[in-house]
Design a protein around this motif. Structure first.
Motif, PDB file in Angstrom:
ATOM      1  N   TYR A 104      -7.963  -7.127  -7.382  1.00 27.70           N
ATOM      2  CA  TYR A 104      -9.094  -6.695  -6.282  1.00 27.70           C
ATOM      3  C   TYR A 104      -8.658  -7.810  -5.306  1.00 27.70           C
ATOM      4  O   TYR A 104      -8.781  -7.293  -3.939  1.00 27.70           O
ATOM      5  N   ARG A 108      -7.380  -1.706  -6.888  1.00 27.71           N
ATOM      6  CA  ARG A 108      -8.610  -1.591  -7.480  1.00 27.71           C
ATOM      7  C   ARG A 108      -8.434  -1.296  -8.922  1.00 27.71           C
ATOM      8  O   ARG A 108      -7.183  -1.002  -9.156  1.00 27.71           O
ATOM      9  N   ASN A 155      -2.711  -0.004  -6.048  1.00 26.89           N
ATOM     10  CA  ASN A 155      -3.301  -0.512  -4.524  1.00 26.89           C
ATOM     11  C   ASN A 155      -4.621   0.601  -4.080  1.00 26.89           C
ATOM     12  O   ASN A 155      -4.815   1.727  -4.539  1.00 26.89           O
ATOM     13  N   ASN A 156      -5.314  -0.069  -3.130  1.00 28.59           N
ATOM     14  CA  ASN A 156      -6.090   0.707  -2.600  1.00 28.59           C
ATOM     15  C   ASN A 156      -5.964   2.291  -2.025  1.00 28.59           C
ATOM     16  O   ASN A 156      -6.591   3.329  -2.272  1.00 28.59           O
ATOM     17  N   ARG A 157      -4.756   2.245  -1.568  1.00 29.24           N
ATOM     18  CA  ARG A 157      -4.422   3.652  -0.768  1.00 29.24           C
ATOM     19  C   ARG A 157      -4.274   4.660  -1.889  1.00 29.24           C
ATOM     20  O   ARG A 157      -4.710   5.752  -1.560  1.00 29.24           O
ATOM     21  N   GLN A 171       0.786  -1.371  -0.044  1.00 33.21           N
ATOM     22  CA  GLN A 171      -0.074   0.049  -0.040  1.00 33.21           C
ATOM     23  C   GLN A 171       0.799   1.205  -0.062  1.00 33.21           C
ATOM     24  O   GLN A 171       0.730   2.264   0.858  1.00 33.21           O
TER      25      GLN A 171
END
Length: 393
Positions: A345, A350, A376-378, A260
């Motif tokens: 995912y 994402r 990454n999600n962050r 992340q």
């Protein structure tokens, strides 16, 4: 004293009733949990069949990739000018046949059809020879996958990939050789298979025959050559050596997750090799907007063909994937992104279009949106903001 003797049995009765009630709640809770677990699809058979089929096709395509001269001799050109090799046809025939034998009710969205092969007897013979050879080399897979015996069965299997897709029911999306130009160069390519239910990707398997386990930069790569990357909805993403024999349960595979990272100095980007697939100049502007150091940005950019990029991303070796539209009308094909989508995912990332909206795999053979952005999600929202700013969205 008599009062105490009278109240004591009452207390015992109350405690007993409370224990009985708690016991009922306990039993109800765990029965519910067990029912819920049994009702949740684990896709065990689907994963096993998909894995073995991708492995068999990967062995075949790797042998061709290692003999580029042979691959080039078995090349034709489709109307859209993309090269198609005997490897594409053989890989699609093998995988479609395995899916049809095990899941006869499932449709398949495949990239190829057999017409060009039917019109070229020499190529058809080469395809059958390749299939027969790999089947003899992987006899232990035949019980699960079945075997193809003649050209007519090969043609029929290839043409099983004619589904239109859609938002209802389940179907498979197959790219028999993703990154055909990389394959012809002896570089990176992938065999990609995904299961889609009601427009959502629930399982993905990607075989990367030429991919090293460790990718640090365009010039620094090491470790086992050949990786198998798998993901199942709700169960995570996994890595295993591609050319190990047989099927390995997910519990025995290596769980992979994205890092992340957020700061520009920690971020790495994966992009395509072919300039015709994405706007490299726009991608450079986005990286500048994100704060990449112009002195080191080249070292932080990894260029790879095919859905191999998703595998590098999901395994935490890169943080961002940029695929910008080259014009306003081009739309991505679902088989180019379905397996990679769930891999990212399930690894903590994402995937979206250039607006940040999730990709929709329920609108047919094409994605109804422009471009593909993954991270990454962050850092995802930050990347989308940069894309919107640079592209004036």
């Amino acid at each position: 004293m008599r009062h105490s003797l009278v109240t004591f049995p009452v207390v015992i009765i109350c405690v007993s009733i409370a224990l009985i009630s708690l016991r009922k709640q306990f039993v109800s809770f765990y029965v519910g949990r067990l029912f819920s677990m049994s009702a949740t699809p684990t896709y065990e058979k689907e994963l096993r069949v998909a894995t073995l089929a991708v492995k068999r096709a990967s062995i075949l395509t790797k042998q061709l990739s290692d003999s580029i001269a042979q691959a080039e001799q078995g090349t034709i050109t489709k109307e859209d000018k993309s090269p198609v090799t005997i490897g594409d046809f053989a890989s699609q025939a093998i995988i479609n046949h395995a899916l049809s034998a095990n899941f006869p009710q499932d449709e398949i969205v495949g990239e190829e059809d057999s017409q060009d092969l039917r019109d070229n007897s020499k190529l058809a013979d080469q395809v059958l020879d390749l299939i027969s050879k790999v089947q003899s080399e992987t006899l232990e897979y035949s019980e699960s996958l079945g075997d193809l015996q003649d050209k007519q069965s090969v043609f029929k299997s290839i043409d099983l990939g004619n589904s239109k897709g859609g938002s209802k029911g389940r179907f498979w999306a197959l790219d028999p050789i993703d990154g055909t130009k990389g394959f012809l160069r002896g570089d990176q390519f992938a065999v990609c298979l995904a299961l889609i239910e009601d427009g959502k990707v629930v399982l993905g398997v990607i075989g990367c025959p030429n991919l090293a386990r460790n990718i640090e930069s365009n010039t620094k790569q090491s470790g086992t050559i050949g990786g198998l990357y798998s993901a199942v909805k709700g169960l995570g993403s996994y890595y295993a050596p591609l050319f190990d024999s047989g099927f390995t349960e997910l519990a025995q595979q290596q769980r992979i997750e994205m890092k992340q990272h957020y700061s520009p100095q920690d971020l790495k980007v994966v992009e395509g090799v072919e300039k015709g697939h994405s706007s490299h100049s726009t991608q450079a502007a986005i990286k500048a907007k994100l704060g990449f150091d112009p002195e080191t940005v080249a070292e932080k950019t990894i260029n790879l063909d095919s859905q191999v990029k998703y595998c590098v991303l999901a395994s935490g070796q890169a943080d961002i994937y940029l695929r910008l539209p080259i014009n306003d009308v081009y739309r991505e094909k679902i088989w180019d992104h379905a397996a990679g989508n769930i891999l990212v995912y399930e690894a903590g990332g994402r995937v979206g279009d250039i607006q940040g909206k999730p990709l929709d795999f329920g609108k047919g053979r094409l994605l109804p949106s422009q471009g593909v952005i993954a991270s990454n999600n962050r850092v995802f929202d930050k990347v989308i903001d940069a894309v919107k700013s640079v592209c004036n969205l």
